[in-house]
Design a protein around this motif. Structure first.
Motif, PDB file in Angstrom:
ATOM      1  N   LEU B 369       0.961  -1.252  -0.246  1.00 21.42           N
ATOM      2  CA  LEU B 369       0.011  -0.085  -0.157  1.00 21.42           C
ATOM      3  C   LEU B 369       0.811   1.174   0.144  1.00 21.42           C
ATOM      4  CD1 LEU B 369      -3.116   0.477   0.342  1.00 21.42           C
ATOM      5  CD2 LEU B 369      -2.576   1.408   2.652  1.00 21.42           C
ATOM      6  N   ILE B 372       1.833   2.618  -3.406  1.00 14.21           N
ATOM      7  CA  ILE B 372       0.735   3.237  -4.190  1.00 14.21           C
ATOM      8  C   ILE B 372       0.493   4.555  -3.327  1.00 14.21           C
ATOM      9  CG2 ILE B 372      -1.652   3.133  -4.799  1.00 14.21           C
ATOM     10  CD1 ILE B 372      -1.534   0.130  -4.144  1.00 14.21           C
ATOM     11  N   HIS B 373       0.564   4.673  -2.088  1.00 12.64           N
ATOM     12  CA  HIS B 373       0.422   5.961  -1.287  1.00 12.64           C
ATOM     13  C   HIS B 373       1.688   6.024  -0.475  1.00 12.64           C
ATOM     14  CE1 HIS B 373      -3.789   5.868  -2.157  1.00 12.64           C
ATOM     15  NE2 HIS B 373      -3.861   4.646  -1.860  1.00 12.64           N
ATOM     16  N   PRO B 374       2.657   6.831  -1.167  1.00 14.89           N
ATOM     17  CA  PRO B 374       4.110   6.971  -0.581  1.00 14.89           C
ATOM     18  C   PRO B 374       3.806   7.523   0.692  1.00 14.89           C
ATOM     19  CG  PRO B 374       4.183   7.848  -2.911  1.00 14.89           C
ATOM     20  CD  PRO B 374       2.519   7.445  -2.449  1.00 14.89           C
ATOM     21  N   HIS B 375       2.761   8.462   0.901  1.00 12.45           N
ATOM     22  CA  HIS B 375       2.942   9.155   2.168  1.00 12.45           C
ATOM     23  C   HIS B 375       2.073   8.677   3.278  1.00 12.45           C
ATOM     24  CE1 HIS B 375       4.625  12.197  -0.367  1.00 12.45           C
ATOM     25  NE2 HIS B 375       5.450  12.467   0.634  1.00 12.45           N
ATOM     26  N   ALA B 376       1.571   7.490   3.145  1.00 13.69           N
ATOM     27  CA  ALA B 376       0.627   6.723   3.916  1.00 13.69           C
ATOM     28  C   ALA B 376       1.367   6.377   5.173  1.00 13.69           C
ATOM     29  CB  ALA B 376       0.103   5.664   3.355  1.00 13.69           C
ATOM     30  N   VAL B 377       0.461   6.823   6.446  1.00  7.57           N
ATOM     31  CA  VAL B 377       0.884   6.204   7.683  1.00  7.57           C
ATOM     32  C   VAL B 377       0.205   4.653   7.955  1.00  7.57           C
ATOM     33  CG1 VAL B 377       0.949   6.705  10.088  1.00  7.57           C
ATOM     34  CG2 VAL B 377       1.312   8.479   8.386  1.00  7.57           C
ATOM     35  N   THR B 378       1.001   3.753   8.045  1.00  6.02           N
ATOM     36  CA  THR B 378       0.426   2.583   8.344  1.00  6.02           C
ATOM     37  C   THR B 378       0.732   1.707   9.668  1.00  6.02           C
ATOM     38  OG1 THR B 378       2.322   1.416   7.235  1.00  6.02           O
ATOM     39  CG2 THR B 378       0.382   1.929   5.648  1.00  6.02           C
TER      40      THR B 378
END
Lengths: 452, 483
Positions: B369, B372-378
């Motif tokens: 993920l 796809i969303h390089p700045h996503a916080v997971t």
């Protein structure tokens, strides 16, 4: 009536303003000298510097003679303790508390007569979420207000130059079926309670009353797109952003939420199941493009900074986002936002003020919704047998100028009032009134003819 | 490191193992079919050894253990328990070589169930009872048992507990660790008694019921019959065994919650749901693969054998009712996969454990993920709880070590001359504490043909798998021994 308000924040300030406008005796307590000074300068209320959880302070504010206490600070614990103290100092006082914590809200017994005895809980987060969800239910609307438990809706939207309503007089609207009812028009800075001769102009914000089931059909006839909003981008993971994201996440919508604070993002990622949490600057055009903000159905800008919210929404509009919802609290901004093309503006205090007003207004008024800067109100009321508006043709009811009977709800039916319509007892009335005449409307609804 | 204290506690453990030989001794005396003398001698020898070591290391007032002490005690305790447990086999002449006897004992205590013995039905009942009892004691953990019964351990108990049950999610059921250990053992005993009663209804003798319950709940898999549970040709017996294998593969903390009326927590547990899903999916695949005349003529028969084998291997029990080596390749590979997955964390099953696999898969998905969303916080979540990065790192480390040890062991077994299928499945089955493998060590064969060096590799694998790798691996790191 003496009212004590604790907390001069956004919510407390506007409750104080509204009540003092209604010529109540308002006493406000806050710990921040700057806020207390601002209140003292701007409003006709008495402002005390001190703690709302100090019994001495409350006595000084005259709690023994007060009829209402509104605890509206940002902190639940302070609000609850204030209510507890108020209860012990004056057992008859009506208590309104602002509470945010879900765990407290879930404990119904906490607020019962036996313990805190809170008469009205105001949860601005939930109200904001309800407002946003209501707006999402009617994708074309700038504002959606529920009456009769949501069965009747007051929907407002901006008239574009291409709209079939543009240039039409209200008397010509019958061509669009019987259920099209314009209750109020906002034109520039002014709010009009229109009569049949008034014409709708482009850039007007019109308020229509309609049944819930007919909302979509009506809007389609008016060429307003009703395609549901599925892809939502929220900017700002504050309390509102978080609450909205959680509500949408539960409804299995496609949600992205952006915030700059890494810790907030982490917390949010823990409570959300499907939504994507993105860390970054919501006003960063590249980030918005990277996340395809332009293809979103809806962008909700709810960061703590209102200037940013406005800019983010404008940026999103420019990128092609279908709709935007922007949180703006400063009254001075409210007028210009529609002028610069933002379709929907929400603010937390409107909802809170609405809840308090409903509680304070006596008689048969069921709910009051402030429209646009509280210059006008939409009032939902029940027609009393004893009031002088029933059993008389409407043309002979002395409605003050600046007020209009928008609709009559009788059972399942919405009736558009005409000169010969007769209100029956127990009908629900939806009345639009400018603020200066709302008092007269109240009297009209409750006082018997014989009194005059 | 407090070596005196370590010796003292290991001595107590050895002494207790010796005392526990009373049970098989009584069985041997009751049936009178031999082995009684060997068991008596073993009992005396073990108790004297333990007693002497205890007296020699006496004089401890302070039972405060460091984490390192705990790790050493647990590892040494398991090795020592395996050593003294060989005595009944050696003295009775059941097994002649020490390697074979030690293999059988470690296979017992680690609840693997891999056996050297070819004809168990011929053996004295007392010896077979001892064989089943090693599994029963090892299932809930011999150290957990000591914590439950030794009141003086106190805080030290927590160090031992963590070293023996290094579950990724620590679940202390009660404020005191000795209470937790006692609670777990109570549930374990309760379930064992329930299974014994249900097996008696199925027409099994007291002896067979007890022995099979003793090896089902620890997900061990030793049987008193050559044909394992398949011997009875009874759908009832098989369904009871399947049910209890499945129960034993569930986290015992969940059983505790269920007993205390917290049913929602049980049903909503994310690992339990994954366990249920994996079991169901694997059974379905195997049924589709073996029914329709390919192996079994009727769906019913396919379902019966597929369910038994999948549950048996997934929970790492290792009972058999069917020769799954005659099944198509897909089914065999599903069963091989089962050996790796194992049961739930906190169960008596082995393997990698479902919870680790679930978290690893989630972590992988989130990494994708992030492309796809390089700045996503997971955040990796288990149910509603966020799993901290440190725990995720521990799980990745565990997974890599597990696979690495598996590969090395499989290579070593192949180097010793075992064929491809036997060496791969042999390493997997021992590391996962399952029991039967495929190829030369399949459900109808046994481990007597494995070369002696291969047996020692397997012994190490079984211990590594039972103590979840880190506890033993850490002893091999020089830094561990430095002050």
């Amino acid at each position: 009536m003496r009212v004590i308000i604790i907390g001069a924040g956004e919510v407390g300030y506007h409750i104080a303003k509204k009540l003092s406008d209604e010529s109540q005796e308002v006493v406000l307590i806050d710990q921040d000298p700057a806020k207390v000074r601002r209140i003292g300068e701007n409003l006709d209320v008495q402002a005390f510097l001190g703690s709302g959880t100090s019994p001495q302070m409350l006595r000084a504010a005259g709690i023994q003679e007060a009829e209402l206490l509104a605890a509206a600070t940002d902190r639940d614990e302070v609000n609850l303790i204030a209510c507890l103290l108020a209860r012990s100092l004056n057992p008859h006082i009506v208590k309104v508390a602002r509470v945010k914590n879900r765990e407290y809200l879930a404990e119904a017994s906490l607020f019962s007569r036996d313990l805190l005895g809170v008469d009205l809980i105001i949860n601005t987060n939930d109200m904001m979420v309800d407002t946003i969800l209501g707006l999402m239910e009617v994708p074309g609307a700038s504002e959606v207000i529920d009456f009769v438990g949501g069965e009747v809706k007051l929907v407002s939207f901006l008239i574009t130059a291409e709209s079939p309503l543009a240039g039409k007089r209200l008397t010509d609207l019958n061509a669009y079926g019987g259920n099209l009812l314009v209750g109020a028009i906002v034109r520039g800075h002014k709010i009009l309670i229109p009569s049949g001769r008034d014409a709708i102009q482009p850039m007007d914000l019109v308020y229509l009353v309609m049944k819930r089931a007919e909302v979509n059909a009506t809007l389609e006839r008016l060429d307003i797109p009703t395609r549901p909003l599925k892809n939502v981008l929220i900017v700002g993971a504050g309390e509102t952003g978080t609450a909205v994201a959680q509500a949408l996440d539960r409804r299995r919508m496609k949600v992205k939420i952006i915030d700059q604070d890494g810790e907030k993002c982490k917390k949010l990622a823990t409570v959300l199941n499907r939504s994507i949490v993105i860390r970054g600057d919501g006003a960063d055009r590249d980030l918005l493009r990277e996340e395809y903000a332009g293809d979103m159905d809806l962008l909700i800008a709810v960061t703590g900074d209102e200037e940013s919210n406005v800019l983010i929404s404008l940026l999103a509009k420019e990128l092609g986002t279908r709709r935007t919802i922007t949180r703006v609290s400063k009254p001075s901004y409210m007028h210009i936002v529609s002028a610069i093309g933002l379709d929907t503006v929400i603010n937390p205090r409107m909802a809170a003020v609405r809840a308090i007003l409903q509680h304070i207004r006596r008689g048969r008024i069921l709910s009051v919704a402030p429209l646009r800067e509280e210059e006008a109100e939409a009032i939902e009321a029940e027609a009393l047998e004893t009031s002088d508006i029933v059993n008389t043709p409407l043309s002979r009811v002395p409605f003050p100028p600046g007020a209009i009977l928008g609709a009559i709800v009788r059972g399942d039916e919405i009736i558009i009032p005409r000169g010969d319509t007769v209100i029956r007892p127990r009908d629900r009335l939806i009345i639009f009134a400018l603020q200066q005449v709302s008092k007269k409307i109240e009297e009209l609804l409750t006082v018997k003819l014989e009194y005059f | 490191m407090n070596f005196r204290l370590i010796a003292n506690l290991v001595a107590i453990l050895v002494f207790s193992i010796g005392l526990s030989m009373t049970a098989p001794l009584l069985v041997a005396l009751y049936y009178g079919d031999g082995g009684a003398l060997a068991l008596l001698l073993s009992l005396i020898a073990t108790c004297s050894l333990g007693g002497a070591a205890f007296l020699g290391s006496r004089g401890q007032e302070d039972y405060t253990l460091s984490h390192r002490d705990g790790v050493v005690i647990v590892t040494l305790g398991w090795i020592a328990a395996g050593l003294v447990a060989t005595l009944p086999y050696l003295l009775s002449g059941t097994l002649a070589s020490f390697t074979d006897a030690y293999f059988e004992c470690i296979s017992g205590f680690t609840t693997t169930g891999a056996s050297i013995l070819t004809d168990v039905e011929r053996l004295p009942k007392g010896i077979l009872f001892w064989r089943a009892q090693t599994q029963w004691l090892g299932g809930m953990g011999i150290i957990v048992l000591s914590i439950a019964i030794l009141p003086f351990l106190g805080v030290g108990g927590m160090q031992l507990y963590k070293a023996e049950i290094p579950s990724p999610v620590v679940d202390k059921l009660t404020p005191r660790i000795s209470d937790t250990a006692r609670t777990l053992w109570k549930i374990y005993i309760l379930l064992t008694v329930a299974q014994i009663v249900l097996l008696l209804f199925g027409g099994l003798s007291w002896y067979d019921s007890v022995c099979h319950a003793f090896t089902t709940l620890p997900t061990g898999g030793f049987s008193t019959k050559n044909a394992s549970v398949g011997h009875y040709h009874s759908a009832y017996v098989e369904s009871i065994v399947v049910a209890f294998m499945f129960i034993a593969g569930i986290n015992f903390s969940l059983h505790y919650k269920l007993i205390h009326g917290r049913r929602r927590e049980f049903i909503r547990d994310p690992e339990f749901r994954a366990y249920l899903l994996v079991t169901g999916a694997f059974i379905l695949i195997v049924v589709l693969d073996v029914c329709g005349g390919k192996v079994y003529p009727t769906v019913w028969e396919a379902l019966r054998h597929a369910t038994f084998s999948v549950v048996s291997l997934l929970t790492t029990t290792g009972f058999v009712t069917a020769d799954f080596e005659a099944w198509p390749a897909l089914s065999q590979q599903i069963l091989l996969l089962c050996m790796f997955l194992g049961g739930m964390a906190g169960s008596t099953g082995g393997g990698i454990k479902i919870v680790r696999v679930v978290l690893l898969v989630k972590h992988c998905y989130l990494e994708i993920l992030r492309i796809i969303h390089p700045h996503a916080v997971t955040v990796v979540k288990l149910g509603r709880m966020a799993v901290p990065q440190t725990i995720m790192r521990g799980i990745w480390g565990f997974f890599i070590l597990y696979i690495a040890i598996f590969v090395l062991a499989a290579l070593a077994l192949a180097a010793l001359g075992m064929d491809t299928m036997s060496s791969i499945s042999g390493a997997a089955t021992c590391l996962g504490n399952v029991g039967p493998g495929l190829g030369g060590i399949g459900p109808m064969d046994n481990f007597s043909g494995v070369p002696p060096a291969g047996k020692w590799i397997m012994i190490v694998c079984m211990l590594l798998g039972r103590l979840e790798i880190y506890t033993i691996i850490v002893l091999m790191i020089p830094d561990f021994w430095r002050k």
